[in-house]
Every structure is written in structure tokens, then in C-alpha cells.
Design a protein around this motif. Sequence first.
Motif, PDB file in Angstrom:
ATOM      1  N   ILE A  52       5.455  -4.440   5.457  1.00  0.00           N
ATOM      2  CA  ILE A  52       5.198  -4.975   6.795  1.00  0.00           C
ATOM      3  C   ILE A  52       4.973  -3.852   7.794  1.00  0.00           C
ATOM      4  O   ILE A  52       4.037  -3.891   8.607  1.00  0.00           O
ATOM      5  N   ASN A  53       5.802  -2.834   7.733  1.00  0.00           N
ATOM      6  CA  ASN A  53       5.651  -1.701   8.654  1.00  0.00           C
ATOM      7  C   ASN A  53       4.349  -0.953   8.403  1.00  0.00           C
ATOM      8  O   ASN A  53       3.668  -0.532   9.351  1.00  0.00           O
ATOM      9  N   PHE A  54       3.973  -0.817   7.122  1.00  0.00           N
ATOM     10  CA  PHE A  54       2.742  -0.117   6.778  1.00  0.00           C
ATOM     11  C   PHE A  54       1.508  -0.858   7.281  1.00  0.00           C
ATOM     12  O   PHE A  54       0.532  -0.250   7.750  1.00  0.00           O
ATOM     13  N   LEU A  55       1.529  -2.199   7.202  1.00  0.00           N
ATOM     14  CA  LEU A  55       0.350  -3.010   7.519  1.00  0.00           C
ATOM     15  C   LEU A  55       0.302  -3.490   8.975  1.00  0.00           C
ATOM     16  O   LEU A  55      -0.698  -4.089   9.374  1.00  0.00           O
ATOM     17  N   LYS A  56       1.312  -3.227   9.753  1.00  0.00           N
ATOM     18  CA  LYS A  56       1.432  -3.856  11.068  1.00  0.00           C
ATOM     19  C   LYS A  56       0.289  -3.524  12.018  1.00  0.00           C
ATOM     20  O   LYS A  56      -0.024  -4.303  12.923  1.00  0.00           O
ATOM     21  N   ASP A  57      -0.368  -2.371  11.827  1.00  0.00           N
ATOM     22  CA  ASP A  57      -1.479  -1.993  12.693  1.00  0.00           C
ATOM     23  C   ASP A  57      -2.803  -1.948  11.932  1.00  0.00           C
ATOM     24  O   ASP A  57      -3.752  -1.296  12.347  1.00  0.00           O
ATOM     25  N   LYS A  58      -2.856  -2.661  10.799  1.00  0.00           N
ATOM     26  CA  LYS A  58      -4.045  -2.644   9.949  1.00  0.00           C
ATOM     27  C   LYS A  58      -4.599  -4.053   9.781  1.00  0.00           C
ATOM     28  O   LYS A  58      -3.870  -5.041   9.915  1.00  0.00           O
ATOM     29  N   LEU A  59      -5.890  -4.146   9.481  1.00  0.00           N
ATOM     30  CA  LEU A  59      -6.547  -5.429   9.242  1.00  0.00           C
ATOM     31  C   LEU A  59      -6.059  -5.977   7.901  1.00  0.00           C
ATOM     32  O   LEU A  59      -6.317  -5.381   6.850  1.00  0.00           O
ATOM     33  N   THR A  60      -5.354  -7.112   7.933  1.00  0.00           N
ATOM     34  CA  THR A  60      -4.623  -7.596   6.767  1.00  0.00           C
ATOM     35  C   THR A  60      -4.971  -9.041   6.449  1.00  0.00           C
ATOM     36  O   THR A  60      -4.910  -9.913   7.320  1.00  0.00           O
ATOM     37  N   VAL A  61      -5.308  -9.284   5.183  1.00  0.00           N
ATOM     38  CA  VAL A  61      -5.602 -10.631   4.687  1.00  0.00           C
ATOM     39  C   VAL A  61      -4.548 -11.007   3.659  1.00  0.00           C
ATOM     40  O   VAL A  61      -4.253 -10.230   2.746  1.00  0.00           O
ATOM     41  N   SER A  62      -3.977 -12.191   3.798  1.00  0.00           N
ATOM     42  CA  SER A  62      -3.040 -12.727   2.807  1.00  0.00           C
ATOM     43  C   SER A  62      -3.744 -13.793   1.987  1.00  0.00           C
ATOM     44  O   SER A  62      -4.374 -14.692   2.546  1.00  0.00           O
ATOM     45  N   ILE A  63      -3.611 -13.709   0.665  1.00  0.00           N
ATOM     46  CA  ILE A  63      -4.102 -14.765  -0.206  1.00  0.00           C
ATOM     47  C   ILE A  63      -2.922 -15.627  -0.635  1.00  0.00           C
ATOM     48  O   ILE A  63      -1.987 -15.143  -1.273  1.00  0.00           O
ATOM     49  N   LYS A  64      -2.947 -16.858  -0.201  1.00  0.00           N
ATOM     50  CA  LYS A  64      -1.946 -17.869  -0.533  1.00  0.00           C
ATOM     51  C   LYS A  64      -0.517 -17.359  -0.326  1.00  0.00           C
ATOM     52  O   LYS A  64      -0.155 -16.951   0.766  1.00  0.00           O
ATOM     53  N   GLN A  65       0.324 -17.359  -1.385  1.00  0.00           N
ATOM     54  CA  GLN A  65       1.758 -17.136  -1.198  1.00  0.00           C
ATOM     55  C   GLN A  65       2.131 -15.725  -0.760  1.00  0.00           C
ATOM     56  O   GLN A  65       3.276 -15.506  -0.353  1.00  0.00           O
ATOM     57  N   SER A  66       1.228 -14.774  -0.802  1.00  0.00           N
ATOM     58  CA  SER A  66       1.563 -13.447  -0.273  1.00  0.00           C
ATOM     59  C   SER A  66       1.856 -13.518   1.224  1.00  0.00           C
ATOM     60  O   SER A  66       2.519 -12.630   1.776  1.00  0.00           O
ATOM     61  N   TYR A  67       1.391 -14.591   1.857  1.00  0.00           N
ATOM     62  CA  TYR A  67       1.681 -14.803   3.285  1.00  0.00           C
ATOM     63  C   TYR A  67       3.183 -14.833   3.547  1.00  0.00           C
ATOM     64  O   TYR A  67       3.649 -14.384   4.600  1.00  0.00           O
ATOM     65  N   ASP A  68       3.954 -15.370   2.607  1.00  0.00           N
ATOM     66  CA  ASP A  68       5.396 -15.458   2.806  1.00  0.00           C
ATOM     67  C   ASP A  68       6.041 -14.095   2.958  1.00  0.00           C
ATOM     68  O   ASP A  68       7.093 -13.960   3.576  1.00  0.00           O
ATOM     69  N   VAL A  69       5.411 -13.070   2.384  1.00  0.00           N
ATOM     70  CA  VAL A  69       5.955 -11.718   2.451  1.00  0.00           C
ATOM     71  C   VAL A  69       5.586 -11.039   3.767  1.00  0.00           C
ATOM     72  O   VAL A  69       6.396 -10.322   4.358  1.00  0.00           O
ATOM     73  N   ILE A  70       4.356 -11.275   4.257  1.00  0.00           N
ATOM     74  CA  ILE A  70       3.859 -10.517   5.417  1.00  0.00           C
ATOM     75  C   ILE A  70       3.347 -11.453   6.516  1.00  0.00           C
ATOM     76  O   ILE A  70       2.414 -11.111   7.231  1.00  0.00           O
ATOM     77  N   LYS A  71       3.966 -12.602   6.647  1.00  0.00           N
ATOM     78  CA  LYS A  71       3.433 -13.615   7.573  1.00  0.00           C
ATOM     79  C   LYS A  71       3.308 -13.113   9.006  1.00  0.00           C
ATOM     80  O   LYS A  71       2.359 -13.443   9.700  1.00  0.00           O
ATOM     81  N   GLU A  72       4.266 -12.301   9.461  1.00  0.00           N
ATOM     82  CA  GLU A  72       4.243 -11.903  10.864  1.00  0.00           C
ATOM     83  C   GLU A  72       3.138 -10.913  11.197  1.00  0.00           C
ATOM     84  O   GLU A  72       2.810 -10.747  12.380  1.00  0.00           O
ATOM     85  N   ILE A  73       2.555 -10.270  10.184  1.00  0.00           N
ATOM     86  CA  ILE A  73       1.487  -9.301  10.473  1.00  0.00           C
ATOM     87  C   ILE A  73       0.164  -9.690   9.809  1.00  0.00           C
ATOM     88  O   ILE A  73      -0.782  -8.904   9.832  1.00  0.00           O
ATOM     89  N   THR A  74       0.088 -10.881   9.233  1.00  0.00           N
ATOM     90  CA  THR A  74      -1.155 -11.352   8.631  1.00  0.00           C
ATOM     91  C   THR A  74      -2.197 -11.635   9.708  1.00  0.00           C
ATOM     92  O   THR A  74      -1.900 -12.257  10.723  1.00  0.00           O
ATOM     93  N   ASP A  75      -3.422 -11.208   9.462  1.00  0.00           N
ATOM     94  CA  ASP A  75      -4.534 -11.504  10.370  1.00  0.00           C
ATOM     95  C   ASP A  75      -5.343 -12.705   9.898  1.00  0.00           C
ATOM     96  O   ASP A  75      -5.779 -13.516  10.711  1.00  0.00           O
ATOM     97  N   ILE A  76      -5.570 -12.788   8.595  1.00  0.00           N
ATOM     98  CA  ILE A  76      -6.309 -13.923   8.015  1.00  0.00           C
ATOM     99  C   ILE A  76      -5.534 -14.410   6.799  1.00  0.00           C
ATOM    100  O   ILE A  76      -5.148 -13.614   5.933  1.00  0.00           O
ATOM    101  N   HIS A  77      -5.313 -15.718   6.736  1.00  0.00           N
ATOM    102  CA  HIS A  77      -4.611 -16.323   5.599  1.00  0.00           C
ATOM    103  C   HIS A  77      -5.592 -17.247   4.886  1.00  0.00           C
ATOM    104  O   HIS A  77      -6.170 -18.149   5.502  1.00  0.00           O
ATOM    105  N   LEU A  78      -5.781 -17.021   3.581  1.00  0.00           N
ATOM    106  CA  LEU A  78      -6.754 -17.775   2.797  1.00  0.00           C
ATOM    107  C   LEU A  78      -6.041 -18.651   1.770  1.00  0.00           C
ATOM    108  O   LEU A  78      -5.133 -18.186   1.070  1.00  0.00           O
ATOM    109  N   LEU A  79      -6.499 -19.910   1.653  1.00  0.00           N
ATOM    110  CA  LEU A  79      -5.849 -20.863   0.767  1.00  0.00           C
ATOM    111  C   LEU A  79      -6.857 -21.725   0.024  1.00  0.00           C
ATOM    112  O   LEU A  79      -7.988 -21.904   0.482  1.00  0.00           O
ATOM    113  N   ASN A  80      -6.405 -22.280  -1.112  1.00  0.00           N
ATOM    114  CA  ASN A  80      -7.130 -23.337  -1.798  1.00  0.00           C
ATOM    115  C   ASN A  80      -6.115 -24.257  -2.467  1.00  0.00           C
ATOM    116  O   ASN A  80      -4.908 -24.148  -2.212  1.00  0.00           O
ATOM    117  N   PHE A  81      -6.589 -25.146  -3.309  1.00  0.00           N
ATOM    118  CA  PHE A  81      -5.701 -26.146  -3.901  1.00  0.00           C
ATOM    119  C   PHE A  81      -5.272 -25.793  -5.320  1.00  0.00           C
ATOM    120  O   PHE A  81      -4.891 -26.671  -6.087  1.00  0.00           O
TER     121      PHE A  81
END
Length: 256
Positions: A52-81
Motif C-alpha cells: 500500500i505504501n509503495f503504490l500510494k502515489d502510483k497509477l494502480t489497477v486492481s483485478i477482482k479480489q486484489s482490491y481487498d488488499v489495496i482498496k484505499e489506493i486503487t485507482d481502477i477496479h476491474l471485475l467480471n463474473f
Amino acid sequence: MKSKIYDIRREMNSLESSEDRIKCLKDTFIGETMYIVAAGPSLKTIDNNYLINFLKDKLTVSIKQSYDVIKEITDIHLLNFCNLSTYSQINEHAITGWTVWDPNQINWIVQNCRCDFICDVFRNNNDMSKSVAGVGDWDALLFDKQYSRPWGPGLMYEMAIPLGILMGVKKFVLIGWDIGTIDHKEMDNSSHVWDYHSYDENRILGGTQFKMSREEILLTVNSTKSLYYWLKEKNIELEIVSDTNPGYKNIPRIKI
């Protein structure tokens, strides 16, 4: 970085169609590095607070459940079914995008989830050889060519990398993208395997459980070579943060 994403999301939500909303991303991060975080088991080898500290000032995309780890610094969250879980959205700036292949999925998203844009997937006729990874027609993924998403398979190919190219980034760093285990020697290509992830699989919503076939794993692994050189032709770098990714050996493996 985060305030810029918030402004883009606000502009997106002033527009009606998903296609117009995606256009708001064009050339917004020219020359930047995009960090794409997937939920493979190698993600668990990185301390959450450090990441989280490493990515806090970087352009960050979360794919599905990785959002749970870095939700507060995610810029784009991508999901499907595929292996869908529920998420608690705690940051207002994050852009949320979906892919769908069934109209009923759109209704469910609208009623239950946050969503800033939705893309339909085509070519997904269960013939992996016809996917982009199988054919190698990487240009078909470019949003400048078409809004609908050719089957990748997977969000990394269908959405994450194409969105980064649309935004003008010049480097991708893929974290936790392990693709899958390819040592299931007792199985033929049509057999389906359940690979471990970095999240609790008991949280997956009923009806969305998905197991990768050995064919899909091998196809994706083999496709990374042509992906790497396609990006290189566009002067875009590709690096992987994973100690288990079995993809093309010339793709640099790094630590963060």
C-alpha cells in the motif's frame, strides 16, 4: 494521482454511455507506469502495508479480489463474473469497470454494485484457439479500434492492459499475476483445475465459481511471448512481480 482519477470519474459520471465514459481515460497518463495487481498466490508474499505504501502515489489497477488488499489506493477496479466476490467500496476516487457476456449480468450489476462502465465480451465461444491469446491478434484489444472486448481470456488481456494503452502509459508492472499451475501432468487439456489464490475462496458468490482448464493456462503462458514483443513494438515496457509466473522467460522479473 488520486485526485486526477477522482476528476476523471466525476467527468465519466456526467456521461450516459459506457463507451463515452471510457473515452475520458484517453491520454490521461502519458508516459506513466501502470501497476496492475492480480490476486494470484504470490501476492501473499508481499506485506500488505508495504504494498500500500509503495503504490500510494502510483497509477494502480486492481483485478477482482486484489482490491481487498489495496482498496484505499486503487485507482481502477476491474471485475467480471468469474469467481465474483462482494466488495466494500471505501474510496470515492476509484473507477470501477466490468466485462459481461450475458445481459442478465448487467441487471445484477446495476442492482447490486458500483459501476462506472461495462464492456461486453465477444468471441467467447468456448474455443480457446479463437481467443486473442490463441490467435495473437493483439491489436484487436485496442480501445481505439473497438469498444467491445474480444475474449482474452481474462481481465488482464481484455481490460487492464488495453486501458493502460488508451491512457498512454509506457510501462506495465504486473503484481500477483501468476497465471496458473502447469504441472498437472495427469490431466489432459480439457481438464479443469482449481488453483490457489491470495483470497478466501469461500467468499465467491454462488454460480460464479470458475476453474481454469489446463488448456487456458498453457495458452496464456505461451501467449506472453507475443504480448511482450507486441508491447515492445509500441515502446511499452512489461515487467512481472511474481516468483511463480511461468510466462516468457525474457520478460523481466523484478522485486518491489
